[in-house]
Design a protein around this motif. Structure first.
Motif, PDB file in Angstrom:
ATOM      1  N   MET A   1      33.588  46.413  32.833  1.00 55.83           N
ATOM      2  CA  MET A   1      34.738  47.261  32.512  1.00 55.83           C
ATOM      3  C   MET A   1      35.889  46.991  33.470  1.00 55.83           C
ATOM      4  SD  MET A   1      34.218  48.907  29.918  1.00 55.83           S
ATOM      5  CE  MET A   1      33.783  50.379  29.052  1.00 55.83           C
ATOM      6  N   GLU A   2      37.108  47.271  33.015  1.00 58.14           N
ATOM      7  CA  GLU A   2      38.287  47.007  33.852  1.00 58.14           C
ATOM      8  C   GLU A   2      38.279  47.861  35.111  1.00 58.14           C
ATOM      9  OE1 GLU A   2      42.217  45.460  31.780  1.00 58.14           O
ATOM     10  OE2 GLU A   2      41.784  47.562  31.377  1.00 58.14           O
ATOM     11  N   THR A   3      38.540  47.209  36.219  1.00 52.72           N
ATOM     12  CA  THR A   3      38.571  47.906  37.497  1.00 52.72           C
ATOM     13  C   THR A   3      39.680  47.329  38.366  1.00 52.72           C
ATOM     14  OG1 THR A   3      36.234  48.460  37.483  1.00 52.72           O
ATOM     15  CG2 THR A   3      37.261  48.285  39.624  1.00 52.72           C
ATOM     16  N   SER A   4      40.405  48.201  39.059  1.00 57.20           N
ATOM     17  CA  SER A   4      41.380  47.714  40.040  1.00 57.20           C
ATOM     18  C   SER A   4      41.349  48.599  41.279  1.00 57.20           C
ATOM     19  CB  SER A   4      42.787  47.671  39.442  1.00 57.20           C
ATOM     20  OG  SER A   4      43.091  48.879  38.808  1.00 57.20           O
ATOM     21  N   PHE A   5      41.550  47.984  42.422  1.00 54.73           N
ATOM     22  CA  PHE A   5      41.583  48.702  43.705  1.00 54.73           C
ATOM     23  C   PHE A   5      42.855  48.332  44.449  1.00 54.73           C
ATOM     24  CE2 PHE A   5      37.254  46.802  43.334  1.00 54.73           C
ATOM     25  CZ  PHE A   5      36.568  47.940  42.961  1.00 54.73           C
ATOM     26  N   ALA A   6      43.256  49.208  45.359  1.00 51.68           N
ATOM     27  CA  ALA A   6      44.327  48.858  46.297  1.00 51.68           C
ATOM     28  C   ALA A   6      44.123  49.670  47.563  1.00 51.68           C
ATOM     29  CB  ALA A   6      45.688  49.150  45.702  1.00 51.68           C
ATOM     30  N   ILE A   7      44.320  49.022  48.711  1.00 54.03           N
ATOM     31  CA  ILE A   7      44.204  49.744  49.980  1.00 54.03           C
ATOM     32  C   ILE A   7      45.338  49.345  50.920  1.00 54.03           C
ATOM     33  CG2 ILE A   7      41.738  50.230  49.971  1.00 54.03           C
ATOM     34  CD1 ILE A   7      41.170  47.755  51.437  1.00 54.03           C
ATOM     35  N   THR A   8      45.792  50.326  51.679  1.00 50.11           N
ATOM     36  CA  THR A   8      46.831  50.054  52.671  1.00 50.11           C
ATOM     37  C   THR A   8      46.176  49.852  54.032  1.00 50.11           C
ATOM     38  OG1 THR A   8      47.079  52.393  53.135  1.00 50.11           O
ATOM     39  CG2 THR A   8      48.576  51.449  51.533  1.00 50.11           C
ATOM     40  N   GLY A   9      46.862  49.162  54.909  1.00 46.63           N
ATOM     41  CA  GLY A   9      46.398  48.984  56.279  1.00 46.63           C
ATOM     42  C   GLY A   9      47.599  48.882  57.182  1.00 46.63           C
ATOM     43  N   LYS A  10      47.438  48.308  58.339  1.00 43.05           N
ATOM     44  CA  LYS A  10      48.542  48.218  59.296  1.00 43.05           C
ATOM     45  C   LYS A  10      49.560  47.172  58.825  1.00 43.05           C
ATOM     46  CE  LYS A  10      49.383  48.203  64.261  1.00 43.05           C
ATOM     47  NZ  LYS A  10      50.091  49.483  64.190  1.00 43.05           N
ATOM     48  N   GLY A  11      50.624  47.630  58.177  1.00 43.28           N
ATOM     49  CA  GLY A  11      51.702  46.736  57.754  1.00 43.28           C
ATOM     50  C   GLY A  11      51.436  45.940  56.491  1.00 43.28           C
ATOM     51  N   TYR A  12      50.428  46.296  55.732  1.00 36.61           N
ATOM     52  CA  TYR A  12      50.150  45.550  54.500  1.00 36.61           C
ATOM     53  C   TYR A  12      49.531  46.449  53.425  1.00 36.61           C
ATOM     54  CZ  TYR A  12      45.320  45.741  56.082  1.00 36.61           C
ATOM     55  OH  TYR A  12      44.104  46.209  56.485  1.00 36.61           O
ATOM     56  N   VAL A  13      49.564  45.956  52.181  1.00 33.88           N
ATOM     57  CA  VAL A  13      48.813  46.561  51.082  1.00 33.88           C
ATOM     58  C   VAL A  13      48.027  45.440  50.418  1.00 33.88           C
ATOM     59  CG1 VAL A  13      48.907  47.907  48.950  1.00 33.88           C
ATOM     60  CG2 VAL A  13      50.692  48.198  50.657  1.00 33.88           C
ATOM     61  N   ILE A  14      46.731  45.679  50.166  1.00 31.63           N
ATOM     62  CA  ILE A  14      45.928  44.717  49.407  1.00 31.63           C
ATOM     63  C   ILE A  14      45.737  45.288  48.015  1.00 31.63           C
ATOM     64  CG2 ILE A  14      43.781  43.395  49.309  1.00 31.63           C
ATOM     65  CD1 ILE A  14      43.320  44.174  52.240  1.00 31.63           C
ATOM     66  N   VAL A  15      46.005  44.473  47.007  1.00 26.85           N
ATOM     67  CA  VAL A  15      45.805  44.896  45.622  1.00 26.85           C
ATOM     68  C   VAL A  15      44.818  43.936  44.976  1.00 26.85           C
ATOM     69  CG1 VAL A  15      46.926  45.407  43.424  1.00 26.85           C
ATOM     70  CG2 VAL A  15      48.180  45.749  45.551  1.00 26.85           C
ATOM     71  N   ALA A  16      43.786  44.489  44.332  1.00 26.56           N
ATOM     72  CA  ALA A  16      42.790  43.642  43.677  1.00 26.56           C
ATOM     73  C   ALA A  16      42.547  44.134  42.263  1.00 26.56           C
ATOM     74  CB  ALA A  16      41.483  43.674  44.467  1.00 26.56           C
ATOM     75  N   ALA A  17      42.384  43.200  41.344  1.00 29.37           N
ATOM     76  CA  ALA A  17      42.070  43.576  39.960  1.00 29.37           C
ATOM     77  C   ALA A  17      41.092  42.555  39.400  1.00 29.37           C
ATOM     78  CB  ALA A  17      43.340  43.604  39.125  1.00 29.37           C
ATOM     79  N   ASP A  18      40.207  43.014  38.522  1.00 36.14           N
ATOM     80  CA  ASP A  18      39.263  42.075  37.912  1.00 36.14           C
ATOM     81  C   ASP A  18      40.028  41.143  36.972  1.00 36.14           C
ATOM     82  OD1 ASP A  18      39.370  44.490  35.999  1.00 36.14           O
ATOM     83  OD2 ASP A  18      38.483  42.872  34.818  1.00 36.14           O
ATOM     84  N   THR A  19      39.371  40.069  36.545  1.00 34.06           N
ATOM     85  CA  THR A  19      40.097  39.045  35.776  1.00 34.06           C
ATOM     86  C   THR A  19      39.592  38.921  34.336  1.00 34.06           C
ATOM     87  OG1 THR A  19      38.588  37.386  36.655  1.00 34.06           O
ATOM     88  CG2 THR A  19      40.680  37.654  37.793  1.00 34.06           C
ATOM     89  N   THR A  20      38.838  39.929  33.887  1.00 32.60           N
ATOM     90  CA  THR A  20      38.333  39.820  32.509  1.00 32.60           C
ATOM     91  C   THR A  20      39.319  40.383  31.505  1.00 32.60           C
ATOM     92  OG1 THR A  20      37.178  41.904  32.858  1.00 32.60           O
ATOM     93  CG2 THR A  20      35.868  39.899  33.045  1.00 32.60           C
ATOM     94  N   SER A  21      39.356  39.725  30.375  1.00 26.25           N
ATOM     95  CA  SER A  21      40.143  40.222  29.264  1.00 26.25           C
ATOM     96  C   SER A  21      39.156  40.426  28.128  1.00 26.25           C
ATOM     97  CB  SER A  21      41.200  39.174  28.911  1.00 26.25           C
ATOM     98  OG  SER A  21      41.939  39.605  27.824  1.00 26.25           O
ATOM     99  N   ALA A  22      38.913  41.676  27.774  1.00 25.58           N
ATOM    100  CA  ALA A  22      37.838  41.945  26.813  1.00 25.58           C
ATOM    101  C   ALA A  22      38.375  42.512  25.515  1.00 25.58           C
ATOM    102  CB  ALA A  22      36.850  42.921  27.426  1.00 25.58           C
ATOM    103  N   ARG A  23      37.661  42.223  24.441  1.00 27.78           N
ATOM    104  CA  ARG A  23      37.957  42.865  23.161  1.00 27.78           C
ATOM    105  C   ARG A  23      36.630  43.390  22.644  1.00 27.78           C
ATOM    106  NH1 ARG A  23      41.237  40.642  17.902  1.00 27.78           N
ATOM    107  NH2 ARG A  23      40.179  42.046  16.479  1.00 27.78           N
ATOM    108  N   SER A  24      36.549  44.719  22.535  1.00 29.75           N
ATOM    109  CA  SER A  24      35.280  45.382  22.212  1.00 29.75           C
ATOM    110  C   SER A  24      34.237  44.964  23.245  1.00 29.75           C
ATOM    111  CB  SER A  24      34.869  45.037  20.792  1.00 29.75           C
ATOM    112  OG  SER A  24      33.635  45.621  20.491  1.00 29.75           O
TER     113      SER A  24
END
Lengths: 194, 208, 255
Positions: A1-24
């Motif tokens: 299933m689609e999932t994305s995360f993001a976290i902040t730290g000292k002077g940065y933001v990390i953004v992560a997302a899965d790479t699947t493209s699904a239909r049904s």
């Protein structure tokens, strides 16, 4: 299933997302980039109804770019997030609302601070130290409650992100395979391999 | 599952002796999942009016921005600050404009209004989601914990409380009510308005 | 049919300026702006004065000023206007709406240059078609935004605008500009001294002067606009040694 995360730290933001493209129940693609670079210091991870996601993300991307061209400076992360939220809130009361959830992460070059905004398809927005969308959120958020440190250096931030991804892989029935990870800090946007 | 309960959150306002208090929880949820423990639902309108907006979070933000627009234009054109009674009617008419497709928020206001003699009179009010005003003399509540808030406030509130006693009363009322509500909590913020200052305190709460 | 009306309202002079509109401004009271390191200053000469004018509303309440030349456009921008007052009021209203619209869309104060652009886009429109009369108003915008910090812009009826360290609009603007070229050390003092030298009258007092500053609040770091009330202007002139003496129009030498 689609999932994305993001976290902040000292002077940065990390953004992560899965790479699947699904239909049904079918995985149509496994190298989809679901994180757009909106301006030199702004990232947006998007998920939701297929079709709406790309349409809306491109609409946002081009409007933010237009502002940058017209005014010679980019819209700040807080202003961009407010504009994007308003676009979703207006869309919610239209005939066919966009069904898109977002994580907007950016680095404010005039204040020198990282910012992360959690936005859902209703137009709900909250500035958060860490955020997640999709089924992965149920595992990641409680894990981040324990391990997140807003003052952590980048290496530590990436290690925390890896914990989230591992936990989701371990406990979620339908796990996304690969993730794309992007970082925004004072030097701009870059992609990293985990 | 009502749309009013999507994000959770509660607000209460109380009258004291020459002072008023307004308080809310800090949770933002996505149904049962907690998303933020620092979601402000109370906004200063002027130095002497505070507005609480519990309800659907997207409309909380939209309404906050719309009221800021209207109040700023009022202030800049009239060259004076809006009075609480006037603001209450602004809130009411703004919500009623959307009678058949409402904003899912139930605003709560607390303020001090100027009297002709130059003093200040406590003012509290609340409306439903289509702008029906309720001017109360004691306390008003709204949000997912409103039933519990009514019960506790009924037991704890008494007339003519001094600012510090009013702070204690509103804090105990809110903290105990939201502990019985799964959709509210995660810390509270309390504002006490007196004629010469606003006391704002953040309270720690149960994180479950 | 349209030819029966005066089409010269939108015709340009050889210098590229709109005839009537520019004419209106050259008679208007002087407004000058000065950019300093820690703020921006606006000073304006009031033309509509007299013993019978009711100024009771400007004595207390409000933002100060007399509402003739200096207006608050947004919490981070003050505007100084020279030209036709009725046109100016309409522009002030437009500017205030534009500023609030930006705040609504982006949850931030409008950048100063963007506000100037909004007004100039409209002003330009009125120079393009016959039968429409351009706004007979020049503006100074003194403001703050996080991108370029303190800024000063000037716009004219044609819709041109430009950024300045010190500038001036209205009558005698040539004299004032040459005085301003001396450079800015003490912005408030220089603004007042320049006003005292350019104004027709030999006395300088709150009945002929409007004054405003925009600075940063030391605690909140947010822009703070202050339009001086008549009593505050007199106090300031006193401090700068420019106040008029009773029955004596002679001025003290500038400090």
């Amino acid at each position: 299933m689609e999932t994305s995360f993001a976290i902040t730290g000292k002077g940065y933001v990390i953004v992560a997302a899965d790479t699947t493209s699904a239909r049904s129940i079918i995985k149509m693609k496994s190298d989809e980039d679901k994180i757009k670079t909106l301006s030199p210091h702004l990232l947006m991870a998007y998920s939701g109804e297929p079709g709406d996601t790309v349409q809306f993300a491109e609409y946002v991307e081009r409007n933010i770019r237009l502002y940058h061209i017209r005014n010679l400076y980019a819209l700040r992360p807080s202003a961009s997030a407010a504009w994007i939220r308003r676009a979703l809130a207006t869309s919610l009361r239209s005939r066919k609302p966009y069904s898109v959830n977002l994580l907007v992460g950016g680095y404010d070059t005039s204040e020198h601070t990282p910012h992360l905004y959690w936005i859902d398809y209703l137009g709900t927005m909250s500035e958060v130290p860490f955020g997640a969308h999709g089924y992965g959120a149920y595992f990641a958020l409680s894990l981040l409650d324990r391990y997140h440190d807003p003052e952590a250096p980048l290496e530590e931030g990436l290690a925390t992100l890896r914990r989230c991804i591992d936990e989701v892989s371990k406990r979620l029935v339908v796990t996304p395979g690969k993730y794309k990870v992007k970082i925004v800090d004072k030097d701009g946007v870059r992609e990293v391999e985990l | 599952m009502s749309i009013m309960d999507q994000n959770g959150g509660s607000v209460i306002a109380m009258v004291g002796k020459d002072c008023v208090a307004i308080a809310s929880d800090l949770r933002l949820g996505n149904q049962a999942l907690g998303v933020s423990s620092n979601f402000q639902k109370i906004f200063p309108v002027t130095d002497r009016i505070y507005l609480g907006l519990p309800g659907l979070a997207t409309d909380v933000t939209t309404l906050k921005e719309r009221f800021r627009f209207r109040v700023n234009m009022y202030t800049i054109k009239e060259e004076r600050e809006i009075e609480p009674e006037t603001f209450a009617h602004l809130v009411s008419s703004t919500l009623y404009e959307h009678r058949f497709g409402p904003y899912f928020c139930e605003p709560v206001m607390a303020g001090l209004s100027k009297t002709p003699s130059g003093g200040y009179k406590p003012f509290i009010a609340a409306t439903d989601l289509i702008g029906c005003l309720n001017f109360a003399k004691d306390f008003v509540v709204a949000g997912t914990a409103s039933e519990k808030l009514f019960g506790v406030a009924e037991g704890l509130w008494e007339p003519d409380l001094e600012p510090e006693d009013l702070f204690e009363t509103i804090s105990q009322t809110l903290m105990n009510a939201v502990d019985r509500d799964a959709y509210s909590g995660w810390g509270c913020v309390v504002h006490v308005l007196t004629k010469d200052k606003v006391i704002t305190r953040t309270l720690k709460g149960r994180m479950d | 049919m349209a030819r029966r009306y005066d089409s010269r309202t939108t015709i340009f002079s050889p210098e590229g300026q709109s005839f009537y509109a520019m004419e209106a401004i050259s008679h208007a009271g002087t407004v000058l702006g000065l950019l300093a390191k820690d703020g921006v200053v606006l000073a304006a000469e009031k033309k509509v004065t007299g013993k019978l004018l009711d100024l009771s509303a400007t004595k207390e309440g409000g933002y100060g000023g007399s509402g003739e030349k200096i207006f608050l456009l947004s919490s981070n921008v003050i505007g100084g206007l020279a030209g036709l007052t009725a046109d100016a009021n309409s522009l002030v209203n437009f500017a205030r709406n534009a500023a609030q619209q930006h705040l609504l869309s982006y949850d931030e104060d409008i950048p100063v240059e963007l506000l100037a652009q909004r007004l100039c886009d409209m002003k330009q429109g009125y120079t393009q078609f016959g039968g429409l009369r351009p706004f007979g108003v020049s503006l100074l915008y003194a403001g703050y935004d996080p991108h370029y910090e303190f800024q000063l812009y000037r716009s004219d009826p044609s819709g041109n605008y430009s950024g300045w360290k010190a500038t001036c609009i209205g009558a005698n603007n040539g004299t004032a500009q040459s005085l301003l070229k001396q450079g800015v050390k003490d912005a408030i003092g220089l603004a007042l001294r320049t006003m005292s030298k350019t104004m027709d009258s030999t006395t300088l007092g709150s009945e002929k002067l409007e004054f405003a500053v925009l600075t940063l609040d030391p605690v909140t770091k947010q822009p703070k606009a202050k339009i001086y009330r008549p009593s505050e202007i007199d106090a300031l002139l006193e401090k700068e040694g420019l106040a008029k003496k009773d029955e004596d129009t002679e001025m003290k030498p500038a400090a």
